[in-house]
Design a protein around this motif. Structure first.
Motif, PDB file in Angstrom:
ATOM      1  N   ASP A 166       2.032  -3.576  18.628  1.00  0.00           N
ATOM      2  CA  ASP A 166       1.101  -3.978  19.784  1.00  0.00           C
ATOM      3  C   ASP A 166       1.280  -2.768  20.810  1.00  0.00           C
ATOM      4  N   ALA A 167       1.803  -1.561  20.158  1.00  0.00           N
ATOM      5  CA  ALA A 167       1.851  -0.296  21.080  1.00  0.00           C
ATOM      6  C   ALA A 167       0.424   0.338  21.225  1.00  0.00           C
ATOM      7  N   VAL A 168       0.499   1.551  21.893  1.00  0.00           N
ATOM      8  CA  VAL A 168      -0.995   2.451  22.004  1.00  0.00           C
ATOM      9  C   VAL A 168      -1.323   2.594  20.431  1.00  0.00           C
ATOM     10  N   THR A 169      -2.596   2.866  20.056  1.00  0.00           N
ATOM     11  CA  THR A 169      -3.266   3.135  19.097  1.00  0.00           C
ATOM     12  C   THR A 169      -2.172   3.955  17.993  1.00  0.00           C
ATOM     13  N   SER A 203       5.071  -1.234  10.876  1.00  0.00           N
ATOM     14  CA  SER A 203       5.219  -1.986   9.811  1.00  0.00           C
ATOM     15  C   SER A 203       3.932  -2.817   9.460  1.00  0.00           C
ATOM     16  N   ILE A 204       3.270  -3.303  10.385  1.00  0.00           N
ATOM     17  CA  ILE A 204       2.138  -3.964   9.967  1.00  0.00           C
ATOM     18  C   ILE A 204       0.804  -3.105   9.862  1.00  0.00           C
ATOM     19  N   GLY A 205       0.905  -2.054  10.750  1.00  0.00           N
ATOM     20  CA  GLY A 205      -0.122  -1.041  10.681  1.00  0.00           C
ATOM     21  C   GLY A 205      -0.350  -0.337   9.394  1.00  0.00           C
ATOM     22  N   SER A 206       0.881   0.205   8.905  1.00  0.00           N
ATOM     23  CA  SER A 206       0.969   1.160   7.757  1.00  0.00           C
ATOM     24  C   SER A 206       1.814   0.470   6.623  1.00  0.00           C
ATOM     25  N   ASP A 207       1.957  -0.607   6.421  1.00  0.00           N
ATOM     26  CA  ASP A 207       3.035  -1.329   5.585  1.00  0.00           C
ATOM     27  C   ASP A 207       4.153  -0.625   5.445  1.00  0.00           C
ATOM     28  N   TRP A 208       4.697  -0.067   6.600  1.00  0.00           N
ATOM     29  CA  TRP A 208       5.860   0.444   6.599  1.00  0.00           C
ATOM     30  C   TRP A 208       7.210   0.135   6.174  1.00  0.00           C
ATOM     31  N   VAL A 209       7.826   0.650   5.619  1.00  0.00           N
ATOM     32  CA  VAL A 209       9.386   0.049   5.207  1.00  0.00           C
ATOM     33  C   VAL A 209      10.384   1.306   5.398  1.00  0.00           C
ATOM     34  N   THR A 253       0.816  -1.429   0.035  1.00  0.00           N
ATOM     35  CA  THR A 253       0.106  -0.059  -0.051  1.00  0.00           C
ATOM     36  C   THR A 253       0.859   1.386   0.169  1.00  0.00           C
ATOM     37  N   ILE A 254       2.273   1.153   0.170  1.00  0.00           N
ATOM     38  CA  ILE A 254       2.943   2.252   0.281  1.00  0.00           C
ATOM     39  C   ILE A 254       3.534   2.610  -1.371  1.00  0.00           C
ATOM     40  N   ARG A 255       3.739   3.984  -1.297  1.00  0.00           N
ATOM     41  CA  ARG A 255       4.439   4.503  -2.550  1.00  0.00           C
ATOM     42  C   ARG A 255       5.786   4.226  -2.599  1.00  0.00           C
ATOM     43  N   PRO A 256       6.446   3.907  -3.722  1.00  0.00           N
ATOM     44  CA  PRO A 256       7.800   3.714  -3.896  1.00  0.00           C
ATOM     45  C   PRO A 256       8.601   5.045  -3.427  1.00  0.00           C
ATOM     46  N   GLU A 257       9.742   4.809  -3.009  1.00  0.00           N
ATOM     47  CA  GLU A 257      10.612   5.903  -2.372  1.00  0.00           C
ATOM     48  C   GLU A 257      10.997   7.093  -3.367  1.00  0.00           C
ATOM     49  N   HIS A 258      10.955   8.077  -2.861  1.00  0.00           N
ATOM     50  CA  HIS A 258      11.461   9.092  -3.802  1.00  0.00           C
ATOM     51  C   HIS A 258      12.809   9.208  -3.956  1.00  0.00           C
TER      52      HIS A 258
END
Length: 230
Positions: free
Chosen positions: A158-161, A168-174, A9-14
């Motif tokens: 598993d931290a606060v909202t 990484s799981i919540g926002s598809d972060w890399v 779901t993330i955009r490729p890096e600039h």
């Protein structure tokens, strides 16, 4: 051409942050004050520039295309810059011991070598971790190579909202280049990992080398240069 997997779901890096870093490192290397580095600096700068131009052509705005040759060119550029700066550090120490240059000149050179080291290591970290910028953003997570580094976002699910939203799981972060630059900077100043931990042997060796180089610059080169000023 690499196509983004539908699960991502993330955009490729600039390209801009990494490009600025490479240009800054080459400028710092070009303006080192030592005449002994004249031939070496031109060879390194010209070679890196020749490798950089086709990489920009392949991915002018965002990192979304990769071939075997572009991958090798990217790795070649980053490791050439890193290796050249380590050689420059050795030459700087030799010049320091020989007493050829004055204190202010050594201070300026030490600062330039240290800054170039931070950028060069950040580029190497960025280029090797999980297969590089393109693979991190475009490939499905279960097909990514094993991670070389563990970032806080990789375990914040598993931290606060409001914190978990950036995980990484919540926002598809890399991680992107700025993340690698930050931990390269902190590793070079603290001489140890801070919030990002090395996982592979090569990551530990690289971070250890960066810490050692930073220690050498601060403990030997800058200390000696300050004594020469006095």
């Amino acid at each position: 051409m690499v196509t983004q997997h539908p699960s991502r779901t993330i955009r490729p890096e600039h390209r801009v942050p990494a490009l600025i870093a490479v240009v800054a490192a080459l400028l710092l290397y070009s303006f080192l004050p030592f005449d002994l580095l004249s031939v070496q600096r031109y060879v390194v700068v010209v070679t890196c520039a020749l490798l950089l131009v086709p990489l920009i052509v392949v991915n002018p705005r965002r990192f979304n295309r990769e071939s075997r040759w572009s991958r090798r060119a990217s790795l070649g550029l980053t490791f050439l810059l890193l290796a050249a700066n380590q050689l420059t550090l050795v030459q700087l120490i030799v010049l320091l011991v020989s007493g050829v240059h004055e204190g202010p000149t050594l201070l300026l050179a030490a600062l330039e070598v240290w800054l170039t080291n931070v950028i060069a290591f950040a580029l190497v970290y960025w280029d090797i971790d999980r297969g590089g910028a393109i693979k991190r953003a475009m490939s499905p997570r279960d097909e990514l190579p094993p991670a070389d580094f563990r970032f806080p976002q990789d375990e914040d699910h598993d931290a606060v909202t409001e914190v978990a939203k950036r995980s990484s799981i919540g926002s598809d972060w890399v991680p992107q280049f700025v993340d690698y630059f930050y931990f390269s900077l902190s590793n070079s100043m603290a001489f140890s990992p801070t919030d990002t931990m090395p996982l592979s042997h090569r990551a530990k060796l690289l971070m250890g080398l960066e810490s050692f180089a930073g220690f050498i610059i601060l403990a030997l080169v800058i200390a000696r240069a300050v004594s020469l000023i006095g």
